[in-house]
Design an enzyme around this catalytic site. Structure first.
Site, PDB file in Angstrom:
ATOM      1  N   GLU A 177       9.082  11.780  -1.416  1.00  0.00           N
ATOM      2  CA  GLU A 177       8.470  11.932  -0.087  1.00  0.00           C
ATOM      3  C   GLU A 177       9.391  12.649   0.901  1.00  0.00           C
ATOM      4  O   GLU A 177       8.929  13.356   1.787  1.00  0.00           O
ATOM      5  CB  GLU A 177       8.047  10.577   0.483  1.00  0.00           C
ATOM      6  CG  GLU A 177       6.828   9.960  -0.206  1.00  0.00           C
ATOM      7  CD  GLU A 177       7.201   9.084  -1.393  1.00  0.00           C
ATOM      8  OE1 GLU A 177       8.397   9.076  -1.796  1.00  0.00           O
ATOM      9  OE2 GLU A 177       6.305   8.398  -1.931  1.00  0.00           O
ATOM     10  N   PHE A 211       1.737  -6.161  -0.410  1.00  0.00           N
ATOM     11  CA  PHE A 211       2.391  -5.236  -1.333  1.00  0.00           C
ATOM     12  C   PHE A 211       2.438  -3.835  -0.723  1.00  0.00           C
ATOM     13  O   PHE A 211       1.441  -3.348  -0.208  1.00  0.00           O
ATOM     14  CB  PHE A 211       1.630  -5.197  -2.667  1.00  0.00           C
ATOM     15  CG  PHE A 211       2.205  -4.192  -3.639  1.00  0.00           C
ATOM     16  CD1 PHE A 211       3.487  -4.362  -4.158  1.00  0.00           C
ATOM     17  CD2 PHE A 211       1.477  -3.078  -4.020  1.00  0.00           C
ATOM     18  CE1 PHE A 211       4.024  -3.435  -5.034  1.00  0.00           C
ATOM     19  CE2 PHE A 211       1.999  -2.147  -4.899  1.00  0.00           C
ATOM     20  CZ  PHE A 211       3.285  -2.324  -5.402  1.00  0.00           C
ATOM     21  N   GLN A 212       3.593  -3.227  -0.755  1.00  0.00           N
ATOM     22  CA  GLN A 212       3.827  -1.897  -0.183  1.00  0.00           C
ATOM     23  C   GLN A 212       3.433  -1.803   1.298  1.00  0.00           C
ATOM     24  O   GLN A 212       2.893  -0.807   1.743  1.00  0.00           O
ATOM     25  CB  GLN A 212       3.119  -0.804  -1.004  1.00  0.00           C
ATOM     26  CG  GLN A 212       3.749  -0.642  -2.388  1.00  0.00           C
ATOM     27  CD  GLN A 212       3.333   0.634  -3.105  1.00  0.00           C
ATOM     28  OE1 GLN A 212       2.250   1.146  -2.896  1.00  0.00           O
ATOM     29  NE2 GLN A 212       4.208   1.130  -3.961  1.00  0.00           N
ATOM     30  N   LYS A 220      -5.945   1.320   4.812  1.00  0.00           N
ATOM     31  CA  LYS A 220      -6.872   1.716   3.762  1.00  0.00           C
ATOM     32  C   LYS A 220      -8.328   1.537   4.187  1.00  0.00           C
ATOM     33  O   LYS A 220      -9.167   2.392   3.918  1.00  0.00           O
ATOM     34  CB  LYS A 220      -6.604   0.917   2.482  1.00  0.00           C
ATOM     35  CG  LYS A 220      -7.575   1.308   1.379  1.00  0.00           C
ATOM     36  CD  LYS A 220      -7.131   0.931   0.000  1.00  0.00           C
ATOM     37  CE  LYS A 220      -8.083   1.598  -0.996  1.00  0.00           C
ATOM     38  NZ  LYS A 220      -7.710   1.324  -2.380  1.00  0.00           N
ATOM     39  N   MET A 267      32.947  20.248   3.736  1.00  0.00           N
ATOM     40  CA  MET A 267      33.235  20.124   5.158  1.00  0.00           C
ATOM     41  C   MET A 267      34.055  18.870   5.447  1.00  0.00           C
ATOM     42  O   MET A 267      34.998  18.891   6.236  1.00  0.00           O
ATOM     43  CB  MET A 267      31.937  20.124   5.978  1.00  0.00           C
ATOM     44  CG  MET A 267      32.161  20.172   7.474  1.00  0.00           C
ATOM     45  SD  MET A 267      33.113  21.615   7.991  1.00  0.00           S
ATOM     46  CE  MET A 267      31.793  22.716   8.506  1.00  0.00           C
TER      47      MET A 267
END
Lengths: 581, 159
Positions: free
Chosen positions: A50, A112-113, A162, A477
């Protein structure tokens, strides 16, 4: 006719003329992905992570000027976007991020999630929404695109439970948006612009300082007109590169920590800075108390919070950079009889002396490839036309210093947040936005590994994206700072066990080339440009090359380490050759 | 320096968190905060008291304006004259020998007793923050059981 939330989502994207979205599906998005599967107007690019999706949308937005669009699932899908959103927020990139969410009835139940992504992203979005009812979906999407692209741009997040994607309602897309609390000021105050013009006329040693705002507001043409007419030299922040042509004689190069000697000296000696769409970041100003000690400051910016945030301002003008510059140019056209060339001849001659005293150079060590040379060659062989993305660190600074950008939207880099792993997915996004352009991600061997999984995305879509790894087997760096300020104690910066990038590229189905000789650099770049597939170039460069000039943290910008044999400070002894691995 | 900031916001969920986040994200403490709907229930008025360096507060004020849900920000510091009122409930120990004294103090400050029992009075006071502090100081020797303050609300005077 009633439409489901998922259908409304699609219809809204059509109305916003979205053609490409970057995303990753999941349980709560099944309805939306089902709708996406049954249409052809909008292509969905499946990234491998993602974070890659958000950076790709960001690269797409920076290269095209259109808002980037992201679609990810709830919970970890949403939290994985945070770095990408914060990156876009810091650099004011227009973007709309859609996250799936558990159904309204389950929010707050540790489902969940489930993640409170609206809460998590509140400080790093321009605005965000939880859509609690399908009847508000269309107007929310309309508002989100409006907010993302108007005023100072930025990312907006919409959380979609949802059930909202399933439920149906009558579809109505609002024709316009009217938000009481969001009325950006586009036109600069004319009196203030006139005051700015008077200041310019009076100034003996003026400098234009441009930032990312010039690019975001598509003001490059007006800027060029202003600078050329008035013969005022131009310096730029990292974000502003490309607004003024890099090879134009009036261009001084980048300003600040790794800026050119001429740019930093001119700021320290100028009597008037005209800052356009810049926010005086600490990487630009160095020690704030001694920044531009002799200068009056004119500041054009659309965001009042940028003005007087870090630095005093004498003449602020709040407005869109392009409108303000346009008005300035209009007023200037009426100003006959100012002998601009003559007026600034002495100042430009002084700048020329600084430029000659310490031009941008780099060290060459026998048998090694200087990383700066690789950037110069990419510039030369793409005729300065390539879109360049960068990761963060030495690779980013060398790209900024040695590629002479001709156009706005040509240099895509995470300036504010400094996100390693940005460049490669951004290059993918840019290539989708500009299929006919040559795209190079200038990377380090450290940062490329932060989103290297997107090789699969690039190869799947046969994108001719090129990655040039300046491979020094160091986190360069940080190593540079350790060399200069921590007595060469290279704590956790040696990348001994990096992968074989050539075989890795091949494993993904891309082309991998390793270059160990300086003489082979041009041909490798030519081959990459000619190859229709994704190419990963592994340049084994001089391990301890440093980014110079450098202003140490907390110093004034004229206290520069130069490393060209003419500077005041010498560098500690190099020791990379002693380190095995 | 102490600032009283009045913020007109949209009455939507999450707005308070956005406003509070601007302060907390800069390590600033909100001393008092008062929120309630306006005549139009679509909007709420917040009154925030905070203290800090003027330059940083100017930045906070601009940042507040940048929030999409914020309609108007007024910083009452400086030369704006404004009304500043707070309400406080003070539960004070009031045994036989102190009952009269408690009522006298209530009277002096034009406060009122809103609840009483054999051993306590609960006193309601409104006024500017200095007056509130004065009442509390006067009642303290009698024994204060608890105090709840609303924090001030502010309104500009008509010119």
């Amino acid at each position: 006719m009633k439409l489901s939330g998922a259908e409304i989502f699609l219809e809204c994207l059509r109305r916003e003329k979205v053609d490409t979205i970057f995303g990753y599906p999941g349980g709560v998005l099944l309805n939306i992905y089902d709708v996406l599967h049954q249409q052809r107007d909008i292509r969905h690019i499946l990234t491998k992570h993602e974070q890659g999706a958000v950076h790709a949308a960001d690269g797409y937005a920076r290269a095209s000027g259109k808002p980037g669009v992201v679609l990810v699932t709830s919970g970890p899908g949403a939290t994985n976007t945070v770095t990408g959103i914060a990156t876009a927020f810091m650099d004011s990139i227009p973007m709309v991020v859609f996250t799936g969410q558990v159904p309204m009835s389950m929010i707050g139940n540790d489902a969940f999630q489930e993640a409170d992504i609206v809460g998590i992203t509140r400080p790093c979005t321009k605005h965000n929404y939880l859509v609690s009812d399908v009847s508000k979906l269309a107007s929310t999407i309309k508002e989100a695109f409006h907010i993302a692209t108007h005023g100072r741009p930025g990312p907006v997040l919409i959380d979609l439970p949802k059930d909202v994607t399933v439920n149906q309602t009558e579809f109505k897309y609002p024709a316009r948006v009217d938000l009481k609390g969001f009325k950006p000021n586009y036109e600069g105050n004319v009196q203030q612009i006139k005051r700015a013009l008077q200041a310019i006329k009076k100034a003996e040693r003026p400098v234009l300082f441009t930032g990312g705002g010039v690019i975001l507001s598509n003001a490059a043409a007006e800027l060029r007109k202003l600078a050329r007419k008035t013969q005022i030299p131009v310096t730029s922040s990292l974000m502003g590169l490309g607004a003024y042509p890099g090879e134009d004689p009036l261009f001084l190069g980048m300003l600040g920590m790794h800026g050119t000697y001429a740019a930093n000296m001119s700021i320290q000696n100028t009597d008037l800075i005209i800052a356009v769409g810049a926010r005086f970041d600490d990487r630009v100003t160095g020690k704030i108390e001694s920044f531009a000690p002799k200068a009056g400051i004119v500041h054009f910016d659309i965001d009042p919070t940028s003005i007087k945030k870090n630095i005093r301002v004498d003449i602020p003008v709040v407005g869109d950079c392009r409108n303000v510059l346009k008005e300035m140019n209009r007023l200037l056209a009426a100003e006959r009889g100012v002998p601009w060339k003559k007026k600034h001849a002495g100042w430009l001659a002084q700048i020329e002396e600084w430029r000659k005293a310490h031009p941008m150079t780099y060290r060459e060590r026998k048998g090694k490839i200087p990383p700066q040379y690789v950037v110069e060659q990419i510039h030369k062989l793409t005729k300065g036309e390539a879109i360049i993305t960068t990761e963060v660190g030495q690779n980013q600074m060398w790209a900024a210093q040695f590629f002479k950008f001709k156009h706005p939207r040509q240099f895509l880099s995470s300036g504010g947040l400094g996100t390693m792993g940005y460049g490669f997915p951004a290059a993918i996004g840019a290539q989708f936005a500009c299929p006919d352009k040559v795209v190079f991600d200038i990377a380090g061997d450290g940062s490329i590994q932060m989103n290297i999984q997107e090789l699969a995305t690039a190869v799947q879509h046969r994108l001719p994206v090129n990655v040039a790894i300046l491979d020094n087997r160091f986190l360069g760096m940080v190593r540079q700072w350790q060399q200069l300020f921590y007595d060469c104690r290279y704590s956790s910066t040696c990348l001994h066990s990096g992968p074989d990038f050539v075989r890795l590229a091949e494993a993904y189905g891309a082309v991998g080339l390793r270059i160990t000789e300086k003489a082979d650099v041009p041909d490798a770049i030519r081959e990459a440009i000619a190859t229709k597939n994704t190419v990963l170039l592994d340049f084994i460069v001089d391990r301890e090359a440093n980014v110079m000039p450098m202003v140490p943290a907390g110093a004034s910008i004229d206290e520069m380490m130069l490393d060209d044999g003419k500077g005041k400070k010498s560098l500690p002894k190099q020791q990379a050759d002693k380190i095995t691995g | 320096m102490r600032h009283t900031i009045s913020v007109l916001v949209e009455n939507k969920f999450g707005v308070l968190a956005r406003v509070a986040g601007l302060f907390s994200g800069r390590g600033f403490n909100i001393e008092t905060l008062n929120v309630a709907p306006t005549l139009d229930p679509a909007y709420s008025q917040m009154t925030i008291v905070t203290s800090g360096d003027d330059r940083i507060l100017e930045q906070i004020s601009k940042q507040l304006n940048r929030l999409i849900n914020v309609i108007k920000v007024t910083d009452y510091a400086g030369d704006v004259t404004y009304l500043n009122r707070e309400l406080v409930l003070i539960k004070v120990t009031a045994k036989a020998e102190h009952r009269a004294e408690a009522l006298r103090i209530t009277d002096i400050f034009r406060a009122k007793v809103v609840d009483s029992g054999p051993a306590h009075y609960t006193i309601e006071v409104t006024g500017n923050p200095a007056k509130i502090s004065g009442v509390i100081e006067m009642l303290r020797p009698l024994g204060i059981k608890s105090v709840v303050r609303t924090g001030p609300v502010a309104m500009a005077r008509e010119r």
